[in-house]
Design an enzyme around this catalytic site. Sequence first.
Site, PDB file in Angstrom:
ATOM      1  N   HIS A   5       0.828  -1.205   0.000  1.00 37.32           N
ATOM      2  CA  HIS A   5       0.000   0.000   0.000  1.00 37.32           C
ATOM      3  C   HIS A   5       0.859   1.251   0.000  1.00 37.32           C
ATOM      4  CE1 HIS A   5       0.485  -0.548   4.461  1.00 37.32           C
ATOM      5  NE2 HIS A   5       0.654   0.760   4.405  1.00 37.32           N
ATOM      6  N   GLU A  57      -3.718   3.639   1.698  1.00 41.35           N
ATOM      7  CA  GLU A  57      -4.049   3.771   3.115  1.00 41.35           C
ATOM      8  C   GLU A  57      -4.216   5.247   3.414  1.00 41.35           C
ATOM      9  OE1 GLU A  57      -1.683   3.850   7.308  1.00 41.35           O
ATOM     10  OE2 GLU A  57      -1.078   2.295   5.897  1.00 41.35           O
ATOM     11  N   ASN A  61      -5.106  11.649  11.361  1.00 41.29           N
ATOM     12  CA  ASN A  61      -4.691  11.924  12.736  1.00 41.29           C
ATOM     13  C   ASN A  61      -5.731  12.881  13.310  1.00 41.29           C
ATOM     14  OD1 ASN A  61      -2.043  10.504  12.930  1.00 41.29           O
ATOM     15  ND2 ASN A  61      -1.641  11.798  11.171  1.00 41.29           N
ATOM     16  N   HIS A  75       3.367  11.354  -7.315  1.00 41.43           N
ATOM     17  CA  HIS A  75       1.968  11.040  -7.585  1.00 41.43           C
ATOM     18  C   HIS A  75       1.718   9.550  -7.406  1.00 41.43           C
ATOM     19  CE1 HIS A  75       4.022  10.455 -11.483  1.00 41.43           C
ATOM     20  NE2 HIS A  75       3.202   9.417 -11.584  1.00 41.43           N
ATOM     21  N   GLU A 123      -2.116  10.336 -11.207  1.00 41.62           N
ATOM     22  CA  GLU A 123      -1.923  10.226 -12.648  1.00 41.62           C
ATOM     23  C   GLU A 123      -2.851   9.145 -13.171  1.00 41.62           C
ATOM     24  OE1 GLU A 123       1.577   9.607 -16.005  1.00 41.62           O
ATOM     25  OE2 GLU A 123       1.932   8.914 -13.949  1.00 41.62           O
TER      26      GLU A 123
END
Length: 129
Positions: A5, A57, A61, A75, A123
């Site tokens: 991820h 992910e 916070n 990107h 992108e």
Amino acid sequence: MKLLHTMLRVGDLARSIHFYTEALGMSELRRFDNPEYKYTLVYLGYEGGNPAQAEIELTYNWGVDAYEMGTAYGHVAIGVPDVRAACERIRAAGGQITREPGPLKGGTSFIAFAADPDGYKIELIEQGS
């Protein structure tokens, strides 16, 4: 080895989830709230995510609504069957296209760029159907 991820810190979790699910067609795969350390993680992706595909992910916070974009970040790239249609979907969902569809300068790919609600660049690369 395998890419699992990419993590992005977001300032408004609901707004970001809306962008990635509505504008980019991802699904929310799982969520983890950690009250002790005051953060929430949300994993999004295509085709059920891992192990078939890497995921995004989103890290929220609690109480932090903005981050400074560093100069090292580039990107996230997503393969799409039709770049123009993907741009229209993003616009219809309230997203921003930052580079209109067209050929890659000096290359053969047909691409466009969008920005998510926190300013991260996405992108879009045409891959055919």
